[in-house]
Design a protein around this motif. Structure first.
Motif, mmCIF file in Angstrom:
data_model
loop_
_atom_site.group_PDB
_atom_site.id
_atom_site.type_symbol
_atom_site.label_atom_id
_atom_site.label_comp_id
_atom_site.label_asym_id
_atom_site.label_seq_id
_atom_site.Cartn_x
_atom_site.Cartn_y
_atom_site.Cartn_z
ATOM 1 N N LEU A 338 0.960 -1.257 -0.002
ATOM 2 C CA LEU A 338 -0.091 -0.184 -0.091
ATOM 3 C C LEU A 338 0.827 1.325 0.187
ATOM 4 O O LEU A 338 0.599 2.529 -0.463
ATOM 5 C CB LEU A 338 -0.909 -0.019 1.170
ATOM 6 C CG LEU A 338 -1.843 -1.166 1.678
ATOM 7 C CD1 LEU A 338 -2.668 -0.993 2.462
ATOM 8 C CD2 LEU A 338 -2.848 -1.428 0.093
ATOM 9 N N PHE A 339 2.073 1.098 0.377
ATOM 10 C CA PHE A 339 2.982 2.325 0.504
ATOM 11 C C PHE A 339 3.008 3.150 -0.627
ATOM 12 O O PHE A 339 3.467 2.840 -1.847
ATOM 13 C CB PHE A 339 4.566 1.913 0.920
ATOM 14 C CG PHE A 339 5.634 2.910 0.840
ATOM 15 C CD1 PHE A 339 5.599 3.690 2.296
ATOM 16 C CD2 PHE A 339 6.311 3.321 -0.112
ATOM 17 C CE1 PHE A 339 6.470 4.698 2.561
ATOM 18 C CE2 PHE A 339 7.045 4.497 0.257
ATOM 19 C CZ PHE A 339 7.133 5.014 1.330
ATOM 20 N N ALA A 351 -1.242 3.941 10.985
ATOM 21 C CA ALA A 351 -0.779 5.043 11.588
ATOM 22 C C ALA A 351 0.697 5.213 11.451
ATOM 23 O O ALA A 351 1.144 6.478 11.774
ATOM 24 C CB ALA A 351 -1.120 4.646 12.943
#
Ligand code: SF4
Lengths: 372, 95
Positions: A338-339, A351
């Motif tokens: 997802l980075f 988070a």
């Protein structure tokens, strides 16, 4: 001396890097490559990315970004607790800026504020107490989070509220303690580590003794370090020297701020107001024994957990699997699928992408920076 | 959030509440000194000294001697490396 620039001198940094490279060539270290060093504290993670230290270090040294960023381990459900309290009509909810953007199950505090809830960002818990004095008809709830560095300030603020008899000030306590989590990581054995860069500002409060077991029982060097580039590089050099001599000791690089016994006044304030919880949930890591504190019964009247009804649901944390792996050092931030695609600082999924001390955010923000 | 910042104590503002004026990154703020005071020293004796400031509280005094020692040690590393560099480059023969 201003205690900042002096510790950013590029020339001295170069020399330290040369010494580190020289050390890495010693046969006893060559035999154990790569050397994997965990920096425990998010403040160190931030400096490491900001000054591009990772890319300046010689090959064979791997830095693992540890779980020491309180915002990064804040569970979604805890954000939901905050939102439930903030939704009470007579409440002013106050917290540090970093906590505002952490996604809850549905939304963050910042989103709730833009939808009309009275949620305020404060610099200090004392500012929240001041809000209580100025708004006697409202209930002010301060969401206190952080490690031992912030614990004394929250404790002293609560003591001041009690001394002055301020009856409309409450604390939602989410203070956590790093040592049990380090122990859990080491017991777990998932993460192969050769040593630690220890948290300088936690240590200025708790001192050096709490880390002794890491050297004794687990044979890992533990170097308590300052936050400027020279501090971090010197700590890495000290750590390599211990490894090269097959030593494992707790050593203090940050002597200008950290005394071996820590700060007794701060410890006394914490002990008076807080007690250990049996267990506490960390986002991405799950439940860890004795890893959090709560308010002692003597201060129950100020305890938001007792005064307010909190939502009961405590869901699974399935969606944060990658974050958990990054927190444990099993995955580098950019290895998370997802980075930088779905998960960015402006649209954080986990988070770790929220606080500038989170590994993912620091990695994203400073990808191309090389200052030294 | 966890990052403390060095600041210099400019004046004592309210001794009863242990509040001082501290200059932190060129901004003057009211900072609580409770963690760095002890009964043996009057708060005024801290004026001019440096503290590590964190969320409105001075969390520890900064020890100027220790800071100097750390920097000296690092500079020694430097002269050591210089000598080595010269030797490696064969410069000591010319000297
Ligand atoms: S990129 Fe986002 S989802 Fe992936 S590990 Fe980092 S914070 Fe978690």
């Amino acid at each position: 001396m201003r205690y900042v620039d002096e510790f950013r001198d590029p020339l001295l940094a170069r020399q330290l890097l040369d010494r580190i490279a020289q050390r890495m060539r010693s046969p006893s270290l060559k035999a154990r490559l790569p050397v994997r060093i965990m920096e425990v504290c998010g403040g160190h993670t931030h400096s490491i990315f900001r000054y591009g230290l990772e890319s300046l270090l010689p090959e064979g040294i791997e830095l693992i970004h540890g779980p020491g960023c309180p915002v990064c381990v804040l569970p979604r459900e805890r954000v939901d607790d905050c939102l439930a309290i903030a939704a009470q009509p007579d409440v002013i909810f106050a917290t540090f800026g970093d906590a505002m953007r952490v996604p809850g199950t549905q939304k963050s505090l910042q989103q709730a504020r833009s939808e009309g809830l009275d949620i305020r960002m404060v610099y200090s818990p004392l500012d929240a107490l001041e809000l209580a004095r100025k708004n006697p008809s409202r209930r002010i709830v301060f969401f206190g989070l952080g490690f031992e560095t912030t614990m004394p300030s929250t404790a002293l603020t609560l003591k001041q509220a009690a001394d002055e008899g301020v009856s409309n000030f409450f604390l939602l306590c989410h203070h956590i303690t790093i040592v049990p989590t380090l122990k859990a990581l080491l017991d777990d054995g998932d993460v192969a580590l050769d040593g630690f860069i220890g948290p300088g500002h936690v240590s200025m409060v708790i001192g050096l003794e709490p880390y002794a077991f890491i050297a004794r029982q687990f044979q890992k060097p533990f170097i308590v370090s300052g936050f400027e580039p020279l501090d971090i590089l010197q700590s890495i050099l000290i750590l390599l020297e211990q490894l090269a001599n097959t030593e494992a000791r707790v050593e203090n690089q940050y002597t200008r701020v950290v005394q071996p016994a820590g700060n007794r006044q701060a410890q006394a304030a914490v002990a008076e107001v807080f007690e250990l919880r049996e267990r506490f949930v960390w986002r991405g890591l799950g439940e860890i024994e004795h890893s959090g504190v709560r308010i002692r019964p003597a201060y129950a009247a100020f305890d938001a957990e007792r005064v307010f009804d909190l939502p009961a649901g405590r869901g699974e944390q399935g969606e944060d699997v990658h974050c958990g792996q990054v927190l444990k050092g099993l995955l580098h931030p950019h290895q998370c699928p997802l980075f930088g695609k779905v998960c960015t600082p402006s649209t954080p999924i986990g988070a770790l992408m929220v606080s500038s001390e989170g590994a993912c955010s620091a990695c994203y923000q400073y990808k191309r920076t090389e200052v030294l | 959030m966890c990052l403390g910042v060095p600041g210099q104590i400019i004046a004592i503002d309210d001794s009863d509440r242990s509040v001082a004026i501290v200059e932190v990154s060129s901004v003057r703020r009211r900072i609580n000194l409770a963690c760095v005071l002890n009964d043996a020293q009057p708060p005024e004796s801290l004026v001019g000294g440096w503290v590590l400031v964190h969320v409105g509280f001075a969390m520890n005094l900064i020890d100027a001697d220790e800071a100097r020692k750390t920097l000296e040690l690092l500079s020694e590393l430097q002269s050591f490396a210089d000598e080595q560099g010269m030797q490696e480059a064969g410069i000591d023969e010319i000297r």
